[in-house]
Design a protein around this motif. Structure first.
Motif, PDB file in Angstrom:
ATOM      1  N   ALA A  65       0.832  -1.202   0.000  1.00 34.30           N
ATOM      2  CA  ALA A  65       0.000   0.000   0.000  1.00 34.30           C
ATOM      3  C   ALA A  65       0.867   1.253   0.000  1.00 34.30           C
ATOM      4  O   ALA A  65       0.605   2.205  -0.744  1.00 34.30           O
ATOM      5  CB  ALA A  65      -0.924  -0.001   1.214  1.00 34.30           C
ATOM      6  N   ILE A  66       1.901   1.259   0.837  1.00 35.05           N
ATOM      7  CA  ILE A  66       2.803   2.424   0.893  1.00 35.05           C
ATOM      8  C   ILE A  66       3.492   2.628  -0.448  1.00 35.05           C
ATOM      9  O   ILE A  66       3.566   3.743  -0.968  1.00 35.05           O
ATOM     10  CB  ILE A  66       3.835   2.229   2.018  1.00 35.05           C
ATOM     11  CG1 ILE A  66       3.146   2.332   3.384  1.00 35.05           C
ATOM     12  CG2 ILE A  66       4.957   3.281   1.919  1.00 35.05           C
ATOM     13  CD1 ILE A  66       4.027   1.936   4.550  1.00 35.05           C
ATOM     14  N   LEU A  67       3.990   1.544  -1.038  1.00 32.26           N
ATOM     15  CA  LEU A  67       4.656   1.651  -2.340  1.00 32.26           C
ATOM     16  C   LEU A  67       3.679   2.085  -3.430  1.00 32.26           C
ATOM     17  O   LEU A  67       4.011   2.913  -4.288  1.00 32.26           O
ATOM     18  CB  LEU A  67       5.298   0.310  -2.707  1.00 32.26           C
ATOM     19  CG  LEU A  67       6.492  -0.118  -1.849  1.00 32.26           C
ATOM     20  CD1 LEU A  67       6.950  -1.521  -2.240  1.00 32.26           C
ATOM     21  CD2 LEU A  67       7.650   0.869  -1.981  1.00 32.26           C
ATOM     22  N   LEU A  68       2.456   1.544  -3.406  1.00 32.48           N
ATOM     23  CA  LEU A  68       1.460   1.879  -4.421  1.00 32.48           C
ATOM     24  C   LEU A  68       1.120   3.364  -4.399  1.00 32.48           C
ATOM     25  O   LEU A  68       1.178   4.050  -5.430  1.00 32.48           O
ATOM     26  CB  LEU A  68       0.193   1.046  -4.202  1.00 32.48           C
ATOM     27  CG  LEU A  68      -1.042   1.461  -5.021  1.00 32.48           C
ATOM     28  CD1 LEU A  68      -0.768   1.315  -6.517  1.00 32.48           C
ATOM     29  CD2 LEU A  68      -2.268   0.652  -4.602  1.00 32.48           C
ATOM     30  N   PHE A  69       0.764   3.896  -3.234  1.00 32.67           N
ATOM     31  CA  PHE A  69       0.360   5.303  -3.160  1.00 32.67           C
ATOM     32  C   PHE A  69       1.542   6.237  -3.406  1.00 32.67           C
ATOM     33  O   PHE A  69       1.375   7.315  -3.984  1.00 32.67           O
ATOM     34  CB  PHE A  69      -0.295   5.593  -1.814  1.00 32.67           C
ATOM     35  CG  PHE A  69      -1.746   5.191  -1.765  1.00 32.67           C
ATOM     36  CD1 PHE A  69      -2.725   6.070  -2.164  1.00 32.67           C
ATOM     37  CD2 PHE A  69      -2.106   3.926  -1.356  1.00 32.67           C
ATOM     38  CE1 PHE A  69      -4.065   5.705  -2.151  1.00 32.67           C
ATOM     39  CE2 PHE A  69      -3.444   3.542  -1.332  1.00 32.67           C
ATOM     40  CZ  PHE A  69      -4.424   4.432  -1.725  1.00 32.67           C
ATOM     41  N   SER A  70       2.721   5.820  -3.010  1.00 33.99           N
ATOM     42  CA  SER A  70       3.906   6.638  -3.280  1.00 33.99           C
ATOM     43  C   SER A  70       4.160   6.728  -4.780  1.00 33.99           C
ATOM     44  O   SER A  70       4.498   7.793  -5.314  1.00 33.99           O
ATOM     45  CB  SER A  70       5.125   6.046  -2.571  1.00 33.99           C
ATOM     46  OG  SER A  70       4.953   6.063  -1.167  1.00 33.99           O
ATOM     47  N   ILE A  71       3.986   5.622  -5.479  1.00 32.12           N
ATOM     48  CA  ILE A  71       4.180   5.607  -6.930  1.00 32.12           C
ATOM     49  C   ILE A  71       3.113   6.458  -7.624  1.00 32.12           C
ATOM     50  O   ILE A  71       3.392   7.166  -8.602  1.00 32.12           O
ATOM     51  CB  ILE A  71       4.154   4.150  -7.448  1.00 32.12           C
ATOM     52  CG1 ILE A  71       5.481   3.459  -7.090  1.00 32.12           C
ATOM     53  CG2 ILE A  71       3.919   4.089  -8.955  1.00 32.12           C
ATOM     54  CD1 ILE A  71       5.479   1.984  -7.328  1.00 32.12           C
ATOM     55  N   MET A  72       1.894   6.409  -7.108  1.00 35.96           N
ATOM     56  CA  MET A  72       0.831   7.224  -7.692  1.00 35.96           C
ATOM     57  C   MET A  72       1.122   8.715  -7.525  1.00 35.96           C
ATOM     58  O   MET A  72       0.844   9.519  -8.412  1.00 35.96           O
ATOM     59  CB  MET A  72      -0.521   6.866  -7.070  1.00 35.96           C
ATOM     60  CG  MET A  72      -1.083   5.556  -7.580  1.00 35.96           C
ATOM     61  SD  MET A  72      -1.308   5.623  -9.385  1.00 35.96           S
ATOM     62  CE  MET A  72      -1.927   3.980  -9.706  1.00 35.96           C
ATOM     63  N   LEU A 254      -7.585  -8.156   1.120  1.00 32.61           N
ATOM     64  CA  LEU A 254      -6.973  -6.846   0.940  1.00 32.61           C
ATOM     65  C   LEU A 254      -5.493  -6.917   0.555  1.00 32.61           C
ATOM     66  O   LEU A 254      -5.057  -6.194  -0.348  1.00 32.61           O
ATOM     67  CB  LEU A 254      -7.147  -6.008   2.210  1.00 32.61           C
ATOM     68  CG  LEU A 254      -6.668  -4.556   2.148  1.00 32.61           C
ATOM     69  CD1 LEU A 254      -7.349  -3.797   1.026  1.00 32.61           C
ATOM     70  CD2 LEU A 254      -6.912  -3.859   3.484  1.00 32.61           C
ATOM     71  N   PRO A 255      -4.668  -7.762   1.204  1.00 31.00           N
ATOM     72  CA  PRO A 255      -3.263  -7.840   0.778  1.00 31.00           C
ATOM     73  C   PRO A 255      -3.111  -8.225  -0.691  1.00 31.00           C
ATOM     74  O   PRO A 255      -2.242  -7.712  -1.387  1.00 31.00           O
ATOM     75  CB  PRO A 255      -2.674  -8.914   1.700  1.00 31.00           C
ATOM     76  CG  PRO A 255      -3.542  -8.895   2.912  1.00 31.00           C
ATOM     77  CD  PRO A 255      -4.915  -8.592   2.397  1.00 31.00           C
ATOM     78  N   VAL A 256      -3.978  -9.129  -1.167  1.00 30.61           N
ATOM     79  CA  VAL A 256      -3.919  -9.552  -2.574  1.00 30.61           C
ATOM     80  C   VAL A 256      -4.260  -8.386  -3.497  1.00 30.61           C
ATOM     81  O   VAL A 256      -3.595  -8.164  -4.522  1.00 30.61           O
ATOM     82  CB  VAL A 256      -4.880 -10.739  -2.822  1.00 30.61           C
ATOM     83  CG1 VAL A 256      -4.914 -11.097  -4.311  1.00 30.61           C
ATOM     84  CG2 VAL A 256      -4.469 -11.943  -1.993  1.00 30.61           C
ATOM     85  N   VAL A 257      -5.294  -7.640  -3.149  1.00 26.45           N
ATOM     86  CA  VAL A 257      -5.691  -6.481  -3.953  1.00 26.45           C
ATOM     87  C   VAL A 257      -4.547  -5.482  -4.051  1.00 26.45           C
ATOM     88  O   VAL A 257      -4.234  -4.959  -5.135  1.00 26.45           O
ATOM     89  CB  VAL A 257      -6.938  -5.808  -3.345  1.00 26.45           C
ATOM     90  CG1 VAL A 257      -7.262  -4.508  -4.095  1.00 26.45           C
ATOM     91  CG2 VAL A 257      -8.135  -6.748  -3.398  1.00 26.45           C
ATOM     92  N   MET A 258      -3.882  -5.221  -2.928  1.00 26.56           N
ATOM     93  CA  MET A 258      -2.777  -4.261  -2.906  1.00 26.56           C
ATOM     94  C   MET A 258      -1.600  -4.745  -3.748  1.00 26.56           C
ATOM     95  O   MET A 258      -0.998  -3.974  -4.502  1.00 26.56           O
ATOM     96  CB  MET A 258      -2.321  -4.018  -1.468  1.00 26.56           C
ATOM     97  CG  MET A 258      -3.240  -3.136  -0.680  1.00 26.56           C
ATOM     98  SD  MET A 258      -3.282  -1.456  -1.366  1.00 26.56           S
ATOM     99  CE  MET A 258      -4.569  -0.745  -0.332  1.00 26.56           C
TER     100      MET A 258
END
Length: 431
Positions: A65-72, A254-258
């Motif tokens: 989640a942290i990596l995803l939102f940071s990349i966005m 949720l972990p899979v979705v992330m």
């Protein structure tokens, strides 16, 4: 076992509050030492592994989640929104205050307060300085909005309390959504009041030129936009909406979705391997730090629970609570979270105090889920704690003293916590 447990919790809290040990090291070594002293020996291995297995899904979800939102944020998903908001604000103090609160809420979705501070301050500090508005309003509105949004599953408080009590992080979060929305309404009301007050103080009138000849001399931080992908904004938006839909429908854990969303986001925005490595490396420190903290918490709670310490401690705690107050443990936890979280770090509070409160509440039939939610309701006050780094960061960016910031924001922060508590009670998030 109760005395050993209390000794372990107190030692842990003292070590991290006096900065003798980091939270990660203390969460691992303190329970191991006390476990050996209690004669647990080889039994601790199973307790530790059991504790870490329970928190593993939360740790996985947080990393991605942290990596995803940071990349966005790197890709510029929110850049059009920032530009639209600043255009809407113009030079009207009321609009500027409302826009500050809105941007603070939206940019808090990544669970990282530092990025929120940088984005909002970069967007609005020049505007505040050029028309003479009080820059402390920025800090207050970030505080009021960020602490409400930060109940998201990958936010610090939610992840900590879910790990400490071995609860479903999504269930903790979902129950607090209505109360947090009420808190955002309160934040909007504060922004409206501050905006009207600044209008009056500055003598604003429609069409009047509000710009000052001097901008205050404060250096505004700059955001690196070299990694933005403006042509992919709509693709990224569809991807994030798809993720939200998957979370809401429960189509997968949720972990899979992330994990899947992160992989797609990285591939879409940075298809070259070298770019992917750079983006991951840029945010790896935050992700790994949080993951280590969660797994270390698994060690602490594994020994605390598996050894029977927490049960013995709760029995001792229950013995000193009046019978008539026992059924109100969730409310007691909610109100006590204001001073506790101001004078303690989140690690000390959620891993040291909350498990004892939850076990004591269970003796009176209070759902641990309610204790978990109640323990998070003091976060607006915690944001002003002198024990956290964020308050020094924002004070430095605004060129203000920390004491001035605390004096300006403390009463509204207490008000936010009280609204949060009232909302949680009215909506049944806590009993």
């Amino acid at each position: 076992m109760a005395w050993i447990g209390f000794g372990m919790v107190i030692t842990f809290m003292v070590l991290i509050m006096t900065k003798r040990l980091s939270a990660v090291v203390a969460l691992i070594l303190v329970p191991v030492v006390f476990g050996l002293a209690a004669g647990l020996g080889g039994e601790m291995g199973g307790m530790i592994m059991g504790g870490m297995r329970q928190v593993a899904p939360v740790a996985i979800m947080l990393i991605f989640a942290i990596l995803l939102f940071s990349i966005m944020y790197d890709a510029g998903l929110f850049e059009p929104l920032v530009k639209t908001i600043t255009r809407f604000a113009g030079h009207d103090p009321l609009r500027i205050a409302l826009a500050t609160a809105f941007l603070g809420a939206v940019t808090s979705l990544d669970g990282d307060g530092t990025s929120t501070v940088l984005i909002v301050v970069t967007a609005f500090l020049p505007v505040y300085l050029r028309i003479g508005m009080n820059p402390l309003i920025i800090a207050l509105l970030i505080l009021l909005t960020n602490t409400m949004i930060n109940i998201i599953p990958w936010g610090g408080p939610t992840a900590r309390v879910a790990s400490a009590l071995n609860l479903d992080v999504m269930e903790v979060f979902a129950g607090l959504i209505p109360a947090a929305l009420l808190g955002l309404v309160y934040a909007t009301g504060v922004a409206w009041w501050l905006g009207l007050r600044e209008r009056k103080r500055l003598g604003w009138e429609p069409g009047k030129d509000m710009l000052l000849s001097e901008a205050g001399g404060v250096k505004v931080p700059e955001i690196d936009r070299s990694h933005q992908r403006p042509k992919l904004v709509w693709v990224n938006l569809v991807l994030m909406l798809g993720m939200a839909g998957a979370m809401g429908t429960g189509v997968a854990p949720l972990p899979v979705v992330m994990v899947v969303t992160f992989a797609l986001a990285l591939l879409i925005n940075y298809p070259r391997l070298a770019e992917q490595k750079k983006r991951i490396a840029a945010h790896a420190e935050n992700a790994i730090t949080v993951a280590m903290l969660i797994f270390a918490a698994g060690v602490f709670t594994g020994i605390l629970t598996g050894s029977g310490m927490v049960d013995a401690m709760s029995e001792s705690f229950v013995a000193v609570i009046p019978e008539s107050a026992g059924s109100h443990m969730a409310l007691i936890t909610a109100f006590s979270s204001l001073p506790f979280t101001f004078f303690m770090s989140n690690d000390a509070y959620f891993f040291g105090i909350v498990p004892i409160l939850a076990a004591a509440g269970a003796e009176y039939g209070v759902d641990p889920m309610h204790i978990a939610r109640a323990s998070m309701l003091g976060q607006p006050v915690h944001a002003l704690s002198p024990l956290i780094a964020a308050i020094y960061v924002i004070a430095g960016l605004l060129n203000k003293e920390v004491g001035d910031l605390q004096k300006f924001a403390l009463l509204p922060a207490i008000g936010a916590s009280l609204v949060f508590i009232a909302g949680a009670v009215l909506t049944g998030a806590i009993s």
